[in-house]
Scaffold this motif. Structure first.
Motif, PDB file in Angstrom:
ATOM      1  N   VAL A   1      24.568  44.049  36.337  1.00  0.00           N
ATOM      2  CA  VAL A   1      25.443  44.023  37.508  1.00  0.00           C
ATOM      3  C   VAL A   1      26.800  43.447  37.131  1.00  0.00           C
ATOM      4  O   VAL A   1      26.896  42.328  36.614  1.00  0.00           O
ATOM      5  N   LEU A   2      27.842  44.219  37.379  1.00  0.00           N
ATOM      6  CA  LEU A   2      29.210  43.709  37.281  1.00  0.00           C
ATOM      7  C   LEU A   2      29.616  43.220  38.661  1.00  0.00           C
ATOM      8  O   LEU A   2      29.474  43.942  39.652  1.00  0.00           O
ATOM      9  N   CYS A   3      30.110  42.000  38.726  1.00  0.00           N
ATOM     10  CA  CYS A   3      30.589  41.430  39.988  1.00  0.00           C
ATOM     11  C   CYS A   3      32.107  41.300  39.907  1.00  0.00           C
ATOM     12  O   CYS A   3      32.621  40.705  38.961  1.00  0.00           O
ATOM     13  N   TRP A   4      32.795  41.873  40.854  1.00  0.00           N
ATOM     14  CA  TRP A   4      34.231  41.579  40.943  1.00  0.00           C
ATOM     15  C   TRP A   4      34.505  40.906  42.282  1.00  0.00           C
ATOM     16  O   TRP A   4      33.980  41.296  43.316  1.00  0.00           O
TER      17      TRP A   4
ATOM     18  N   HIS B   1      34.608  27.843  42.451  1.00  0.00           N
ATOM     19  CA  HIS B   1      33.253  27.494  42.873  1.00  0.00           C
ATOM     20  C   HIS B   1      32.312  28.701  42.788  1.00  0.00           C
ATOM     21  O   HIS B   1      31.116  28.535  42.575  1.00  0.00           O
ATOM     22  N   VAL B   2      32.861  29.903  42.942  1.00  0.00           N
ATOM     23  CA  VAL B   2      32.077  31.109  42.646  1.00  0.00           C
ATOM     24  C   VAL B   2      31.709  31.118  41.174  1.00  0.00           C
ATOM     25  O   VAL B   2      30.561  31.380  40.795  1.00  0.00           O
ATOM     26  N   LYS B   3      32.697  30.807  40.334  1.00  0.00           N
ATOM     27  CA  LYS B   3      32.467  30.794  38.883  1.00  0.00           C
ATOM     28  C   LYS B   3      31.420  29.765  38.484  1.00  0.00           C
ATOM     29  O   LYS B   3      30.600  29.991  37.580  1.00  0.00           O
TER      30      LYS B   3
ATOM     31  N   CYS C   1      26.033  36.835  36.997  1.00  0.00           N
ATOM     32  CA  CYS C   1      26.413  38.242  36.856  1.00  0.00           C
ATOM     33  C   CYS C   1      26.422  38.614  35.377  1.00  0.00           C
ATOM     34  O   CYS C   1      26.688  37.767  34.518  1.00  0.00           O
ATOM     35  N   ASN C   2      26.163  39.873  35.063  1.00  0.00           N
ATOM     36  CA  ASN C   2      26.301  40.323  33.673  1.00  0.00           C
ATOM     37  C   ASN C   2      27.764  40.347  33.262  1.00  0.00           C
ATOM     38  O   ASN C   2      28.109  40.018  32.125  1.00  0.00           O
ATOM     39  N   VAL C   3      28.629  40.741  34.188  1.00  0.00           N
ATOM     40  CA  VAL C   3      30.075  40.704  33.985  1.00  0.00           C
ATOM     41  C   VAL C   3      30.680  40.140  35.269  1.00  0.00           C
ATOM     42  O   VAL C   3      30.309  40.562  36.362  1.00  0.00           O
ATOM     43  N   LEU C   4      31.603  39.186  35.129  1.00  0.00           N
ATOM     44  CA  LEU C   4      32.259  38.584  36.292  1.00  0.00           C
ATOM     45  C   LEU C   4      33.765  38.732  36.154  1.00  0.00           C
ATOM     46  O   LEU C   4      34.351  38.294  35.160  1.00  0.00           O
ATOM     47  N   LEU C   5      34.400  39.367  37.162  1.00  0.00           N
ATOM     48  CA  LEU C   5      35.837  39.572  37.161  1.00  0.00           C
ATOM     49  C   LEU C   5      36.431  39.044  38.460  1.00  0.00           C
ATOM     50  O   LEU C   5      35.817  39.182  39.529  1.00  0.00           O
ATOM     51  N   PHE C   6      37.617  38.453  38.386  1.00  0.00           N
ATOM     52  CA  PHE C   6      38.337  38.004  39.565  1.00  0.00           C
ATOM     53  C   PHE C   6      39.597  38.847  39.712  1.00  0.00           C
ATOM     54  O   PHE C   6      40.404  38.927  38.782  1.00  0.00           O
ATOM     55  N   MET C   7      39.754  39.479  40.886  1.00  0.00           N
ATOM     56  CA  MET C   7      40.875  40.368  41.146  1.00  0.00           C
ATOM     57  C   MET C   7      41.869  39.684  42.069  1.00  0.00           C
ATOM     58  O   MET C   7      41.508  39.203  43.147  1.00  0.00           O
TER      59      MET C   7
ATOM     60  N   PRO D   1      40.270  33.227  34.104  1.00  0.00           N
ATOM     61  CA  PRO D   1      41.370  34.182  34.245  1.00  0.00           C
ATOM     62  C   PRO D   1      41.196  35.065  35.479  1.00  0.00           C
ATOM     63  O   PRO D   1      40.109  35.166  36.024  1.00  0.00           O
ATOM     64  N   THR D   2      42.303  35.710  35.894  1.00  0.00           N
ATOM     65  CA  THR D   2      42.245  36.728  36.935  1.00  0.00           C
ATOM     66  C   THR D   2      42.978  37.972  36.452  1.00  0.00           C
ATOM     67  O   THR D   2      43.828  37.913  35.558  1.00  0.00           O
ATOM     68  N   ILE D   3      42.640  39.086  37.069  1.00  0.00           N
ATOM     69  CA  ILE D   3      43.286  40.362  36.765  1.00  0.00           C
ATOM     70  C   ILE D   3      44.288  40.650  37.872  1.00  0.00           C
ATOM     71  O   ILE D   3      43.926  40.726  39.051  1.00  0.00           O
TER      72      ILE D   3
END
Length: 288
Positions: A44-47, A61-63, A70-76, A85-87
């Motif tokens: 699961v990728l979580c963004w 706090h999510v992090k 999550c298998n992959v965690l991204l912040f947008m 980091p964020t994208i």
């Protein structure tokens, strides 16, 4: 006259037995093998949708809690931040640009991560997700089917749509259709408020189907509010208009394998982590 306890020499074998009997570290259950197996099989990728001013008050706090599962965690966000980091999506902040932000996030995930996961979860920075339950729910579905799941809202659209705050999860095929066909302005709106509605309307037009996520007893898995609301009710008026299944309350309405809750403040995220992943009732087997 004081009485001193008798000194007694305990054999090493007896000492080991006593330590085993009383050492809480040894009786704390940690049988996570099924969850670990699913973590490998159901990637699961979580963004997470956030903004610059929320990084240190919410997103961090999510992090520190559910995001690490999550298998992959991204912040947008609207602006890149290499240290968090964020994208950065090159989109203006504000509710009137949420649709553009969400569309840009899904496009980024499609272009850079579509082969890195099987399922793609969108959440807000005040959403709490139990990843183990999400994977357990998804394991019987095909990622090659154009489907997505969430909390069902009704209005404006033939197929209707899912609540953005409760989070929704797309199959790889759903992401592919969104990424390849969603750029057509005749099909998908690119800006404005109501990002969850815009996404739902776009999904319908590119052939992605919503699927019921209730458990076998009809109990909810994705939730628009923090747990207390779903236990005791007192929902805001708008929820009675939008909820497709009719607002329910009480423990009997919430699945034992609940997946998400919205409007969870940072302190509550850590409290939920404590109760879900640390505190366990010894000797009690939970029932369905």
């Amino acid at each position: 006259m004081s009485i001193q306890p008798q000194s007694k020499k305990i054999k090493s074998s007896e000492n080991t037995a006593i330590m085993t009997q009383n050492d809480d570290r040894l009786v704390h259950h940690n049988n996570s093998t099924p969850a670990k197996d699913l973590e490998k099989k159901v990637r699961v990728l979580c963004w997470v949708m956030t903004c610059p001013q929320n990084l240190e008050t919410r997103a961090i706090h999510v992090k520190k809690t559910w995001g690490k599962r999550c298998n992959v965690l991204l912040f947008m966000s609207s602006v890149s931040n290499s240290s968090f980091p964020t994208i950065g999506l090159n989109v203006s902040e504000g509710r009137q640009h949420l649709a553009a932000k969400e569309s840009g996030a899904f496009k980024y995930v499609f272009e850079h991560y579509r082969d890195k996961a099987d399922w793609f979860l969108k959440a807000d920075d005040d959403t709490y997700v139990i990843l183990e339950n999400l994977r357990y729910f998804l394991k019987d579905y095909k990622t090659s089917d154009p489907i997505y799941f969430g909390h069902h809202f009704k209005t404006h659209s033939k197929q209707e749509y899912f609540s953005g705050g409760a989070g929704y999860v797309l199959s790889r095929e759903a992401l592919t259709r969104f990424g390849t066909k969603g750029n057509d302005l005749k099909l998908c709106r690119k800006d404005g408020a109501g990002s969850d509605l815009a996404t739902g309307q776009c999904m319908e037009k590119v052939g992605v189907k919503i699927v019921n996520s209730s458990d076998a007893l009809g109990r909810s898995r994705f939730h628009c509010f923090e747990p207390a609301y779903h236990l005791f009710g007192n929902y805001p008026d708008w929820y009675y208009t939008y909820d497709a299944n009719g607002p329910r309350q009480g423990m009997e309405s919430i699945s034992n394998y609940a997946i998400s809750f919205h409007y969870v403040n940072p302190k509550l995220m850590h409290v939920m982590d404590l109760f879900i992943y640390h505190i366990q009732p010894y000797g009690i087997q939970l029932t369905e």
